[in-house]
Write a protein that holds these residues in place. Structure first.
Motif, PDB file in Angstrom:
ATOM      1  N   VAL A   1     -13.880   0.779  -8.838  1.00 52.66           N
ATOM      2  CA  VAL A   1     -13.543   2.185  -9.088  1.00 52.66           C
ATOM      3  C   VAL A   1     -12.480   2.661  -8.103  1.00 52.66           C
ATOM      4  N   TRP A   2     -12.604   2.243  -6.849  1.00 49.97           N
ATOM      5  CA  TRP A   2     -11.578   2.598  -5.861  1.00 49.97           C
ATOM      6  C   TRP A   2     -10.227   2.016  -6.274  1.00 49.97           C
ATOM      7  N   LEU A   3     -10.224   0.768  -6.739  1.00 50.16           N
ATOM      8  CA  LEU A   3      -8.981   0.136  -7.193  1.00 50.16           C
ATOM      9  C   LEU A   3      -8.364   0.903  -8.359  1.00 50.16           C
ATOM     10  N   MET A   4      -9.176   1.333  -9.323  1.00 50.91           N
ATOM     11  CA  MET A   4      -8.646   2.096 -10.444  1.00 50.91           C
ATOM     12  C   MET A   4      -8.019   3.394  -9.959  1.00 50.91           C
ATOM     13  N   GLY A   5      -8.705   4.071  -9.052  1.00 49.02           N
ATOM     14  CA  GLY A   5      -8.174   5.318  -8.525  1.00 49.02           C
ATOM     15  C   GLY A   5      -6.897   5.114  -7.736  1.00 49.02           C
ATOM     16  N   ARG A   6      -6.779   3.992  -7.049  1.00 51.50           N
ATOM     17  CA  ARG A   6      -5.603   3.668  -6.225  1.00 51.50           C
ATOM     18  C   ARG A   6      -4.419   3.189  -7.077  1.00 51.50           C
ATOM     19  N   SER A   7      -4.677   2.716  -8.295  1.00 53.07           N
ATOM     20  CA  SER A   7      -3.637   2.078  -9.108  1.00 53.07           C
ATOM     21  C   SER A   7      -2.613   3.081  -9.632  1.00 53.07           C
ATOM     22  N   HIS A   8      -1.416   2.565  -9.889  1.00 57.40           N
ATOM     23  CA  HIS A   8      -0.346   3.330 -10.537  1.00 57.40           C
ATOM     24  C   HIS A   8      -0.400   3.100 -12.048  1.00 57.40           C
ATOM     25  N   LEU A   9      -0.790   1.902 -12.440  1.00 54.91           N
ATOM     26  CA  LEU A   9      -0.810   1.463 -13.835  1.00 54.91           C
ATOM     27  C   LEU A   9      -1.862   0.376 -13.961  1.00 54.91           C
ATOM     28  N   ILE A  10      -2.525   0.322 -15.133  1.00 55.25           N
ATOM     29  CA  ILE A  10      -3.554  -0.695 -15.375  1.00 55.25           C
ATOM     30  C   ILE A  10      -3.181  -1.498 -16.617  1.00 55.25           C
ATOM     31  N   LEU A  11      -3.313  -2.818 -16.523  1.00 54.37           N
ATOM     32  CA  LEU A  11      -3.182  -3.724 -17.666  1.00 54.37           C
ATOM     33  C   LEU A  11      -4.529  -4.400 -17.858  1.00 54.37           C
ATOM     34  N   SER A  12      -5.128  -4.279 -19.036  1.00 59.06           N
ATOM     35  CA  SER A  12      -6.485  -4.808 -19.185  1.00 59.06           C
ATOM     36  C   SER A  12      -6.837  -5.048 -20.644  1.00 59.06           C
ATOM     37  N   ASP A  13      -7.707  -6.050 -20.868  1.00 60.24           N
ATOM     38  CA  ASP A  13      -8.272  -6.253 -22.207  1.00 60.24           C
ATOM     39  C   ASP A  13      -9.704  -5.729 -22.291  1.00 60.24           C
TER      40      ASP A  13
ATOM     41  N   ASP B   1     -12.657  -5.627   6.584  1.00 60.80           N
ATOM     42  CA  ASP B   1     -12.629  -7.054   6.262  1.00 60.80           C
ATOM     43  C   ASP B   1     -12.570  -7.311   4.751  1.00 60.80           C
ATOM     44  N   SER B   2     -12.424  -6.247   3.942  1.00 61.28           N
ATOM     45  CA  SER B   2     -12.317  -6.406   2.490  1.00 61.28           C
ATOM     46  C   SER B   2     -10.947  -6.968   2.132  1.00 61.28           C
ATOM     47  N   PRO B   3     -10.864  -7.794   1.060  1.00 60.36           N
ATOM     48  CA  PRO B   3      -9.543  -8.273   0.618  1.00 60.36           C
ATOM     49  C   PRO B   3      -8.626  -7.140   0.188  1.00 60.36           C
ATOM     50  N   LEU B   4      -9.197  -5.963  -0.087  1.00 57.79           N
ATOM     51  CA  LEU B   4      -8.376  -4.824  -0.491  1.00 57.79           C
ATOM     52  C   LEU B   4      -7.686  -4.174   0.705  1.00 57.79           C
ATOM     53  N   ALA B   5      -8.128  -4.507   1.910  1.00 58.27           N
ATOM     54  CA  ALA B   5      -7.544  -3.888   3.103  1.00 58.27           C
ATOM     55  C   ALA B   5      -6.086  -4.301   3.304  1.00 58.27           C
ATOM     56  N   VAL B   6      -5.651  -5.399   2.674  1.00 60.88           N
ATOM     57  CA  VAL B   6      -4.271  -5.856   2.847  1.00 60.88           C
ATOM     58  C   VAL B   6      -3.283  -5.044   2.004  1.00 60.88           C
ATOM     59  N   LEU B   7      -3.785  -4.247   1.062  1.00 61.09           N
ATOM     60  CA  LEU B   7      -2.892  -3.470   0.201  1.00 61.09           C
ATOM     61  C   LEU B   7      -2.205  -2.376   1.011  1.00 61.09           C
ATOM     62  N   GLU B   8      -0.924  -2.212   0.760  1.00 54.72           N
ATOM     63  CA  GLU B   8      -0.146  -1.209   1.477  1.00 54.72           C
ATOM     64  C   GLU B   8      -0.151   0.082   0.673  1.00 54.72           C
ATOM     65  N   HIS B   9      -0.625   1.152   1.270  1.00 59.16           N
ATOM     66  CA  HIS B   9      -0.855   2.399   0.543  1.00 59.16           C
ATOM     67  C   HIS B   9       0.431   3.056   0.068  1.00 59.16           C
ATOM     68  N   GLN B  10       1.537   2.792   0.736  1.00 50.82           N
ATOM     69  CA  GLN B  10       2.779   3.444   0.340  1.00 50.82           C
ATOM     70  C   GLN B  10       3.454   2.742  -0.842  1.00 50.82           C
ATOM     71  N   ARG B  11       2.968   1.579  -1.214  1.00 48.40           N
ATOM     72  CA  ARG B  11       3.569   0.835  -2.337  1.00 48.40           C
ATOM     73  C   ARG B  11       2.727   1.038  -3.595  1.00 48.40           C
ATOM     74  N   ARG B  12       3.411   1.084  -4.746  1.00 46.25           N
ATOM     75  CA  ARG B  12       2.701   1.206  -6.018  1.00 46.25           C
ATOM     76  C   ARG B  12       1.894  -0.061  -6.299  1.00 46.25           C
ATOM     77  N   MET B  13       0.812   0.119  -7.043  1.00 44.74           N
ATOM     78  CA  MET B  13      -0.055  -1.016  -7.345  1.00 44.74           C
ATOM     79  C   MET B  13      -0.376  -1.045  -8.838  1.00 44.74           C
ATOM     80  N   VAL B  14      -0.251  -2.219  -9.431  1.00 45.22           N
ATOM     81  CA  VAL B  14      -0.646  -2.454 -10.818  1.00 45.22           C
ATOM     82  C   VAL B  14      -1.924  -3.274 -10.800  1.00 45.22           C
TER      83      VAL B  14
END
Length: 383
Positions: free
Chosen positions: A278-290, A196-209
């Motif tokens: 932390v899971w999101l960082m590990g799952r990401s392809h690229l990070i944009l952040s200040d 039920d997490s909002p992250l569950a909608v992310l598709e694992h085969q697609r890159r994520m920023v």
């Protein structure tokens, strides 16, 4: 009698970086830890503490709606003075560069209590960037008794300011401790976001920023430029998922939702607790952040990072590193992000795992130096 250590923090980034140290201090023979929260990021703070299985001993509850920095400082000074009078700590530990850190150090100084400054010595050399953080950490450095510098560069900054060398300990950054501990915990337990997490909608085969943006110096045009760059990238790369956990600050919410709503491959979600982030960082392809913290964390897990700031207190990596300072110019952000999304060779060079900011053992080094310093002080006081 054990030495009494009061650790003060109030924001989510402070809590993340102090949590691994708190876990070490709680089990260090001869030390008694009290955690004092000023509650600046109360909801997000609880998420962090729950993730690290920690509890606050004292919540000052000083935040009010629309509070100015001066109003916050006044309330902090009053409440911290009362807390220090009651607890009579042997040392007060503060972190980094927040208003909480400086005012806690000032309150301790007024009571002639020793001060330990974790993540000491970071500098941009510009009091306006970042504001007010650069002033907070410099002022804290003037009155601190122990300076726990994360890097040799931070140590060199302190030495240039005539801080006595024997009061400085180069430790690495506790933020890397937190990241590596949580990554190990997740891998050991095979942790995943709940269905039920909002992250569950992310598709694992697609890159994520992954995008974050919250710094005061970027409020206004800077944050708007960042959002417009993300919108351009989302249109250019419809197969890429752009995930933005939106900070609760009203100025951030207004800018982000005003520009980035209603784009199918942009996911605007609530701020995530530390485990999920932390899971999101590990799952990401690229990070944009200040974020300064993410600048330290991304290299440790091999994630290319575009830093959305004009200046940074973290020393820039040499060419070929994983971190690139791009500022808040829309065209620069789009250009460099596009390069990393299009150029596999460049991406491979910028996605190597290395850790210029720490090895995961900063907390143990701080605890060891803290205890030996308190022991030596107690001997001097009895002499």
């Amino acid at each position: 009698m054990p030495f009494k250590v009061v650790m003060v923090f109030g924001t989510r980034p402070e809590a993340i970086k102090m949590a691994p140290l708190a876990r070490v201090l709680k089990h260090w023979p001869g030390l008694q830890l009290h955690i004092c929260s000023t509650g600046q990021h109360r909801d997000m703070l609880k998420q962090v503490l729950d993730s690290f299985e920690l509890q606050v001993d004292k919540d000052l509850e000083v935040m009010t709606q629309g509070q100015s920095l001066n109003g916050l400082s006044q309330q902090l000074l009053i409440h911290l003075d009362t807390t220090f009078e009651r607890l009579q700590p042997d040392i007060v530990l503060v972190h980094g560069d927040t208003t909480t850190s400086f005012i806690a150090a000032l309150a301790a100084f007024h009571r002639q209590l020793p001060i330990g400054h974790v993540e000491a010595g970071l500098r941009t050399g510009n009091l306006r960037a970042p504001w007010p953080e650069e002033a907070n950490r410099r002022l804290t450095g003037v009155i601190a008794d122990l300076h726990f510098a994360p890097t040799a560069e931070a140590q060199a900054n302190l030495l240039r300011e005539n801080v006595p060398a024997d009061t400085i300990e180069v430790t690495g950054n506790t933020g890397v401790d937190a990241l590596l501990w949580m990554r190990h915990h997740q891998q050991q337990t095979q942790w995943r976001p709940a269905a039920d997490s909002p992250l569950a909608v992310l598709e694992h085969q697609r890159r994520m920023v992954l995008i974050t943006g919250h710094r005061r110096e970027n409020f206004g045009d800077g944050l708007r430029n960042i959002c417009e760059a993300v919108a351009t990238l989302a249109r250019r790369y419809p197969d890429v998922q752009f995930v933005y956990p939106v900070h609760l600050n009203p100025q951030v919410q207004s800018a982000v939702y005003g520009v980035l709503s209603d784009t199918p491959n942009i996911y605007l979600i609530a701020p995530q607790d530390y485990q999920h982030f932390v899971w999101l960082m590990g799952r990401s392809h690229l990070i944009l952040s200040d974020s300064g913290g993410i600048q330290e964390e991304a290299p440790a897990i091999g994630k290319p990072l575009l830093v959305l700031r004009d200046v940074t207190e973290r020393p820039p990596e040499p060419e070929g590193g994983t971190v690139l300072l791009v500022g808040t110019d829309r065209e620069r952000i789009v250009h460099h992000a596009s390069e990393l999304l299009d150029d596999a060779e460049l991406y491979a060079r910028m996605s190597r795992v290395h850790s210029p900011y720490g090895d995961g053992h900063a907390s143990e080094r701080i605890a060891r130096r803290l205890y030996t310093w308190l022991e030596a002080k107690a001997l001097r006081d009895r002499a």
